[in-house]
Every structure is written in structure tokens, then in C-alpha cells.
Design a protein around this motif. Sequence first.
Motif, PDB file in Angstrom:
ATOM      1  N   GLY A  86       0.783  -1.222   0.000  1.00  0.00           N
ATOM      2  CA  GLY A  86       0.000   0.000   0.000  1.00  0.00           C
ATOM      3  C   GLY A  86       0.819   1.278   0.000  1.00  0.00           C
ATOM      4  O   GLY A  86       0.347   2.312  -0.496  1.00  0.00           O
ATOM      5  N   ASP A  87       2.051   1.233   0.549  1.00  0.00           N
ATOM      6  CA  ASP A  87       2.851   2.455   0.594  1.00  0.00           C
ATOM      7  C   ASP A  87       3.658   2.673  -0.684  1.00  0.00           C
ATOM      8  O   ASP A  87       4.346   3.680  -0.825  1.00  0.00           O
ATOM      9  N   ASN A  88       3.561   1.752  -1.659  1.00  0.00           N
ATOM     10  CA  ASN A  88       4.311   1.927  -2.902  1.00  0.00           C
ATOM     11  C   ASN A  88       3.824   3.131  -3.703  1.00  0.00           C
ATOM     12  O   ASN A  88       4.590   3.771  -4.416  1.00  0.00           O
ATOM     13  N   LYS A  89       2.539   3.438  -3.608  1.00  0.00           N
ATOM     14  CA  LYS A  89       2.005   4.601  -4.316  1.00  0.00           C
ATOM     15  C   LYS A  89       2.691   5.873  -3.841  1.00  0.00           C
ATOM     16  O   LYS A  89       3.067   6.734  -4.658  1.00  0.00           O
ATOM     17  N   LEU A  90       2.866   6.001  -2.519  1.00  0.00           N
ATOM     18  CA  LEU A  90       3.555   7.164  -1.974  1.00  0.00           C
ATOM     19  C   LEU A  90       5.012   7.186  -2.403  1.00  0.00           C
ATOM     20  O   LEU A  90       5.566   8.241  -2.720  1.00  0.00           O
ATOM     21  N   LYS A  91       5.635   6.020  -2.430  1.00  0.00           N
ATOM     22  CA  LYS A  91       7.039   5.960  -2.858  1.00  0.00           C
ATOM     23  C   LYS A  91       7.205   6.463  -4.282  1.00  0.00           C
ATOM     24  O   LYS A  91       8.136   7.211  -4.583  1.00  0.00           O
ATOM     25  N   VAL A  92       6.293   6.057  -5.160  1.00  0.00           N
ATOM     26  CA  VAL A  92       6.378   6.501  -6.555  1.00  0.00           C
ATOM     27  C   VAL A  92       6.119   7.993  -6.652  1.00  0.00           C
ATOM     28  O   VAL A  92       6.840   8.728  -7.340  1.00  0.00           O
ATOM     29  N   SER A  93       5.100   8.486  -5.960  1.00  0.00           N
ATOM     30  CA  SER A  93       4.735   9.898  -6.068  1.00  0.00           C
ATOM     31  C   SER A  93       5.799  10.821  -5.495  1.00  0.00           C
ATOM     32  O   SER A  93       5.889  11.988  -5.882  1.00  0.00           O
ATOM     33  N   THR A  94       6.616  10.307  -4.570  1.00  0.00           N
ATOM     34  CA  THR A  94       7.688  11.127  -3.995  1.00  0.00           C
ATOM     35  C   THR A  94       9.051  10.846  -4.625  1.00  0.00           C
ATOM     36  O   THR A  94      10.046  11.464  -4.253  1.00  0.00           O
ATOM     37  N   GLY A  95       9.098   9.895  -5.562  1.00  0.00           N
ATOM     38  CA  GLY A  95      10.362   9.574  -6.216  1.00  0.00           C
ATOM     39  C   GLY A  95      11.297   8.734  -5.368  1.00  0.00           C
ATOM     40  O   GLY A  95      12.505   8.714  -5.617  1.00  0.00           O
ATOM     41  N   SER A  96      10.749   8.031  -4.380  1.00  0.00           N
ATOM     42  CA  SER A  96      11.573   7.182  -3.512  1.00  0.00           C
ATOM     43  C   SER A  96      11.759   5.815  -4.189  1.00  0.00           C
ATOM     44  O   SER A  96      11.111   4.831  -3.841  1.00  0.00           O
ATOM     45  N   ILE A  97      12.636   5.774  -5.178  1.00  0.00           N
ATOM     46  CA  ILE A  97      12.845   4.601  -6.026  1.00  0.00           C
ATOM     47  C   ILE A  97      14.334   4.448  -6.299  1.00  0.00           C
ATOM     48  O   ILE A  97      15.042   5.434  -6.507  1.00  0.00           O
ATOM     49  N   VAL A  98      14.806   3.211  -6.325  1.00  0.00           N
ATOM     50  CA  VAL A  98      16.196   2.932  -6.682  1.00  0.00           C
ATOM     51  C   VAL A  98      16.232   1.738  -7.632  1.00  0.00           C
ATOM     52  O   VAL A  98      15.323   0.903  -7.640  1.00  0.00           O
ATOM     53  N   ALA A  99      17.282   1.676  -8.433  1.00  0.00           N
ATOM     54  CA  ALA A  99      17.490   0.525  -9.311  1.00  0.00           C
ATOM     55  C   ALA A  99      18.289  -0.525  -8.544  1.00  0.00           C
ATOM     56  O   ALA A  99      19.371  -0.231  -8.030  1.00  0.00           O
ATOM     57  N   ALA A 100      17.753  -1.737  -8.464  1.00  0.00           N
ATOM     58  CA  ALA A 100      18.428  -2.817  -7.730  1.00  0.00           C
ATOM     59  C   ALA A 100      19.563  -3.419  -8.536  1.00  0.00           C
ATOM     60  O   ALA A 100      20.412  -4.123  -7.977  1.00  0.00           O
ATOM     61  N   GLU A 101      19.584  -3.164  -9.826  1.00  0.00           N
ATOM     62  CA  GLU A 101      20.637  -3.697 -10.702  1.00  0.00           C
ATOM     63  C   GLU A 101      20.774  -2.769 -11.899  1.00  0.00           C
ATOM     64  O   GLU A 101      19.891  -1.932 -12.145  1.00  0.00           O
ATOM     65  N   PRO A 102      21.878  -2.863 -12.653  1.00  0.00           N
ATOM     66  CA  PRO A 102      22.040  -1.999 -13.830  1.00  0.00           C
ATOM     67  C   PRO A 102      20.889  -2.183 -14.819  1.00  0.00           C
ATOM     68  O   PRO A 102      20.432  -3.298 -15.056  1.00  0.00           O
ATOM     69  N   LEU A 103      20.441  -1.081 -15.395  1.00  0.00           N
ATOM     70  CA  LEU A 103      19.335  -1.122 -16.333  1.00  0.00           C
ATOM     71  C   LEU A 103      19.839  -0.973 -17.766  1.00  0.00           C
ATOM     72  O   LEU A 103      20.892  -0.373 -18.007  1.00  0.00           O
TER      73      LEU A 103
END
Length: 307
Positions: A86-103
Motif C-alpha cells: 500500500g505504501d508503494n504509491k507514496l514511494k512513486v509519487s515522492t520519487g523514492s525509487i532505486v534501481a536494484a541492478e544496472p538497467l
Amino acid sequence: MRGRLIHGFLLGCAAMALMAGCGLMPDRSGGDPAVGKPESMEPLRQQAREVLTRYDEAIQDAGGEPRFAPIGGLTGQLGDWEPRNGDNKLKVSTGSIVAAEPLPGAPAPTGTVAWQDGREREVPLLSAGAALDRLKAAGAGECPGCVPLKVTGARLATARILTMFGPATVPVWEYTVEGSKVRLTRLAVADQAVGAVNRPSWDPSKALGAHAIQSASTTRGGRELAVTFYGSAGPASEPCGADYAAEAVESAEAVVVIVTGRARGSAQVCPAIAASRTERVQLDRPLGERVVLEMQQGVPVQVTIIG
């Protein structure tokens, strides 16, 4: 066509919105029935010129190259977050995201934007990592105590988005995230093909006296531009009705249409219900690849080319 990347979508008033809350209530003070009186138009013209200046400066800053104009947010989501996330929506809207591996990088230098009418434009592509950076930068606010959402992979795909000249299929990066079946998407088009217009802070006082247009239409090569907006349901000859007038302010890159309204007769209590209205205005020259901007926040509206 010339356009600019728009961060977020200006939410127009729905047809049943309160007219007073959207600057839609016409002047019912009585007296002169004219609309768009000269002495009241100059402040609105100045506001329109300021909108055009911001847009033209953004075009110049990006080198003046042709680009398409998305309308709306450029981050998307496939599926719904599970209850445990449920808190993933807030993470996306605030930009709280990291790449776990090279993209991955883009599989080709360019991709295609394709419109419903068959027009296409080749556009340079971003890598998955660069697009994710832009997804994160679009976030706002804070996510106290959040553990960043982990992106575990990406693939280049396509999505349909709304642009100034109608729906288009565009390249997007589709991201997988840890612990969820939801996929995030982000426009994969490079910055030199879509720039950014900085919108001013919302100022309700500037909405008074002018109506935010919702869309526009014109003929190919024609100089008449029709604009739609929300206003009184009937003409001024009817109770609670109003007459409207439109005026265009133009630049080399864009057009702003000022719509003003005035009711005839004395003040009265009217239902706060808005209806879709249309006014037409003559341009100095055909619209061509210029965008049409609404004047309250300076964002493009959708334009339909007839014929």
C-alpha cells in the motif's frame, strides 16, 4: 509539430463543477451587454503575452527543434498495488525509487511516435536508467521512513498517451519492481525531443474574467480556430445565460485564446452548473505546427485538425 513536455496535467473543471470555483461565473452586474470590453481586456492580453513568453523561451532554451507535446503525466502504472504494498504509491509519487541492478540502454538510437491519423515522428530515446531518473525527479514531497522501492528490470515497450494533436503511441520503458506484479512506465523519449514548460504557481485571482479552454479545432491550412470551454448553458437572452467572446494572442510558436463572458440583466441566483460552450476566433495566419495554450497555467490543450 512544436510542443513541450508537460509535467502533470492541468485539471479542468468538470461539467458539473461549481462555476464560481473555476472562474466560470459571468459578470451579472447589468448595464452594457458587451463582452470583452476594451478597458477590461488589456490585463488579460498581458497575461496571455506572459504565457507566450514563457513558452517561447522554453522553445529557445531547447534549441528550437521540432518536438511533440504530451498532455498529462509521463509516468504510468500497469496493475494495482497489492494490499501488502500500500505504501508503494507514496514511494512513486515522492520519487523514492532505486534501481536494484544496472538497467539496459536503448536498443536503438531512435523510436517512433505514431498518431491515430497516420502521422509519425522519429524521436531519440533515453536509456532505461535515464528515464528512471526522470521518473524519480518528477516526484514531489517526502516519504518519511520509507524504504525505497526497488526496480529490478526494464524493457522497452509502447503506450498510448494524449498529446496536443490527439492520442499517440509512444516508446516507454516498462519497469518491474520488487515484490509486486505492478509495472511502472515512463516516457522513453529524450529531452531534446520533449522539453519542459515551467508553470506558474496557481493564482485564483488570475482566473477571474477569463475561461480556461479545454480543447481546440481548426481545418488544415485554415485561420479559424474553435475553442471549447465550460460556461453558462444558454445565451444571455435566457435566464442565467451568458454571451461569450474570444480573442487570440499569437506568437511564432503558440496561440493563447482569451475567452470572456458577460450576462445581460440584473444579478440573480443561478444554479452552479457548467455546460460545454464553443467560440471561434480568427488567427493572423494558419495554426500550422504551433500549439494552443490555455492561459491560466500555460499548458497545451488538445487540437483536432479537420480535413
